[in-house]
Design a protein around this motif. Structure first.
Motif, PDB file in Angstrom:
ATOM      1  N   PRO A   1      54.704  49.494  28.962  1.00  0.00           N
ATOM      2  CA  PRO A   1      54.403  50.681  28.154  1.00  0.00           C
ATOM      3  C   PRO A   1      52.939  51.079  28.191  1.00  0.00           C
ATOM      4  O   PRO A   1      52.606  52.250  28.000  1.00  0.00           O
ATOM      5  CB  PRO A   1      54.843  50.270  26.743  1.00  0.00           C
ATOM      6  CG  PRO A   1      54.823  48.775  26.742  1.00  0.00           C
ATOM      7  CD  PRO A   1      55.209  48.379  28.142  1.00  0.00           C
ATOM      8  N   HIS A   2      52.043  50.137  28.450  1.00  0.00           N
ATOM      9  CA  HIS A   2      50.620  50.460  28.515  1.00  0.00           C
ATOM     10  C   HIS A   2      50.287  51.264  29.767  1.00  0.00           C
ATOM     11  O   HIS A   2      49.218  51.878  29.834  1.00  0.00           O
ATOM     12  CB  HIS A   2      49.778  49.182  28.481  1.00  0.00           C
ATOM     13  CG  HIS A   2      50.140  48.164  29.500  1.00  0.00           C
ATOM     14  ND1 HIS A   2      51.349  47.507  29.493  1.00  0.00           N
ATOM     15  CD2 HIS A   2      49.463  47.676  30.573  1.00  0.00           C
ATOM     16  CE1 HIS A   2      51.404  46.662  30.504  1.00  0.00           C
ATOM     17  NE2 HIS A   2      50.283  46.754  31.174  1.00  0.00           N
ATOM     18  N   GLN A   3      51.182  51.272  30.749  1.00  0.00           N
ATOM     19  CA  GLN A   3      50.985  52.118  31.921  1.00  0.00           C
ATOM     20  C   GLN A   3      51.792  53.405  31.802  1.00  0.00           C
ATOM     21  O   GLN A   3      51.343  54.476  32.206  1.00  0.00           O
ATOM     22  CB  GLN A   3      51.361  51.357  33.191  1.00  0.00           C
ATOM     23  CG  GLN A   3      50.408  50.208  33.489  1.00  0.00           C
ATOM     24  CD  GLN A   3      50.779  49.430  34.736  1.00  0.00           C
ATOM     25  OE1 GLN A   3      51.621  49.857  35.517  1.00  0.00           O
ATOM     26  NE2 GLN A   3      50.154  48.283  34.922  1.00  0.00           N
ATOM     27  N   ALA A   4      52.979  53.327  31.229  1.00  0.00           N
ATOM     28  CA  ALA A   4      53.808  54.519  31.063  1.00  0.00           C
ATOM     29  C   ALA A   4      53.195  55.491  30.061  1.00  0.00           C
ATOM     30  O   ALA A   4      53.362  56.707  30.194  1.00  0.00           O
ATOM     31  CB  ALA A   4      55.211  54.118  30.609  1.00  0.00           C
ATOM     32  N   ALA A   5      52.492  54.986  29.070  1.00  0.00           N
ATOM     33  CA  ALA A   5      51.888  55.832  28.023  1.00  0.00           C
ATOM     34  C   ALA A   5      50.498  55.310  27.698  1.00  0.00           C
ATOM     35  O   ALA A   5      50.198  54.929  26.574  1.00  0.00           O
ATOM     36  CB  ALA A   5      52.770  55.850  26.785  1.00  0.00           C
TER      37      ALA A   5
END
Length: 324
Positions: free
Chosen positions: A305-309
């Motif tokens: 999630p830290h890369q997706a958002a």
């Protein structure tokens, strides 16, 4: 890029986050409250911008601070995290510690750490110890001890991804008032199961094709053949330590670690971010979080999630670091 990096990561990456879902849309039990729809439209627009504007806008909004009333002390009068923290009555913004997950390394934080540093935050992103440090629970205790010895001085916001969330939780338990907040991204240690095929694939991949199949489960996108070959070499050198960590974390797809009671005992602010398309851990385990937890579900995002958002996560971290 790290092994779990998306192909769009780095300087050219844009991070408009996938739409988040409310509790009603996801089917989360009504007893698990505090689920956020990630960000409202205005915050999403701010978080898409590069540089300090996005993270610090989120931090100021969270603390109800008007950025227009702050005289920036940064270069050319730029507002920094220290300025936002001071406006909220803090002597200084907390430093941020980023702890990656099993099989990964600190490169997974490339985009997030750049955003936070551009906002004036001090960031430490250590690689997890790779020597194993014993067997069973001793492995995790050893990793916590090694990480604790290298922590920056002063107040800290601890951010952990997957296995790193377990280590961040245990570090926070020993830091007392120095720990200002915990931010856990796709955390291990909450649910019963973890995907055994992923663990086996990462531990036993001997060819680029085998490694690519295992990495595909993270949702991070494909890597080049050269990158896969480099990762095989890196993982091969770390395999004994990673195998010990994996055995401490799970056996036969059953997690051996439970951080829910530890999180309940900790009184510090807690934020958890999960992707609803995570193939490795089940986001529905957030139902076991204490009621004070702020939960952000990113629809369509996988185990990263830290890369997706990245913009959303940067805003959450900056808000915690600058909070009054």
């Amino acid at each position: 890029q790290g092994p779990f990096a998306s192909p769009g990561g780095g300087a050219g990456h844009t991070d408009a986050p996938p739409a988040a879902r409310s509790s009603g849309e996801t089917g989360l039990p009504d007893t698990a409250t505090g689920v956020s729809a990630a960000v409202d439209a205005g915050a999403a627009d701010a978080n898409r911008r590069r540089g300090p504007a996005g993270p610090l806008t989120a931090a100021a909004r969270s603390s109800r601070i008007d950025l227009a009333g702050i005289a920036g002390t940064g270069r050319h009068g730029r507002i920094t995290a220290a300025d936002v923290a001071a406006a909220g009555g803090r002597d200084t913004a907390a430093a941020v510690v980023l702890l990656h997950g099993l099989f990964d390394d600190a490169r997974t934080w490339h985009d997030l750490s750049a955003r936070l540093r551009s906002a004036g935050l001090a960031v430490a992103a250590p690689d997890l110890p790779g020597d194993g440090g014993g067997t069973g629970a001793e492995v995790l205790s050893h990793a916590v001890a090694v990480l604790r010895a290298g922590l920056p001085a002063g107040p800290l916001v601890l951010v952990g991804h997957s296995l790193g969330a377990v280590l961040a939780t245990r570090l926070a338990a020993g830091l007392g008032d120095r720990a200002r907040a915990l931010i856990l991204l796709a955390p291990a240690g909450l649910g019963t199961r973890i995907d055994a095929d992923f663990l086996d694939g990462m531990l036993h991949a001997a060819t680029p094709a085998a490694l690519a199949r295992a990495l595909a489960m993270t949702g991070g996108g494909p890597l080049s053949q050269a990158a896969l070959a480099g990762e095989l070499d890196r993982l091969g050198a770390r395999r004994p330590g990673d195998a010990a960590m994996a055995a401490a974390l799970a056996r036969g797809g059953i997690q051996q670690v439970d951080i829910a009671p530890e999180l309940a005992r900790l009184g510090l602010p807690l934020t958890v971010v999960f992707g609803t398309a995570d193939c490795i851990l089940d986001w529905r385990c957030v139902a076991r979080l204490p009621s004070r937890a702020a939960i952000h579900l990113i629809a369509g995002a996988g185990h990263l999630p830290h890369q997706a958002a990245a913009g959303l996560v940067a805003g959450l971290v900056a808000a915690a670091a600058c909070a009054p």
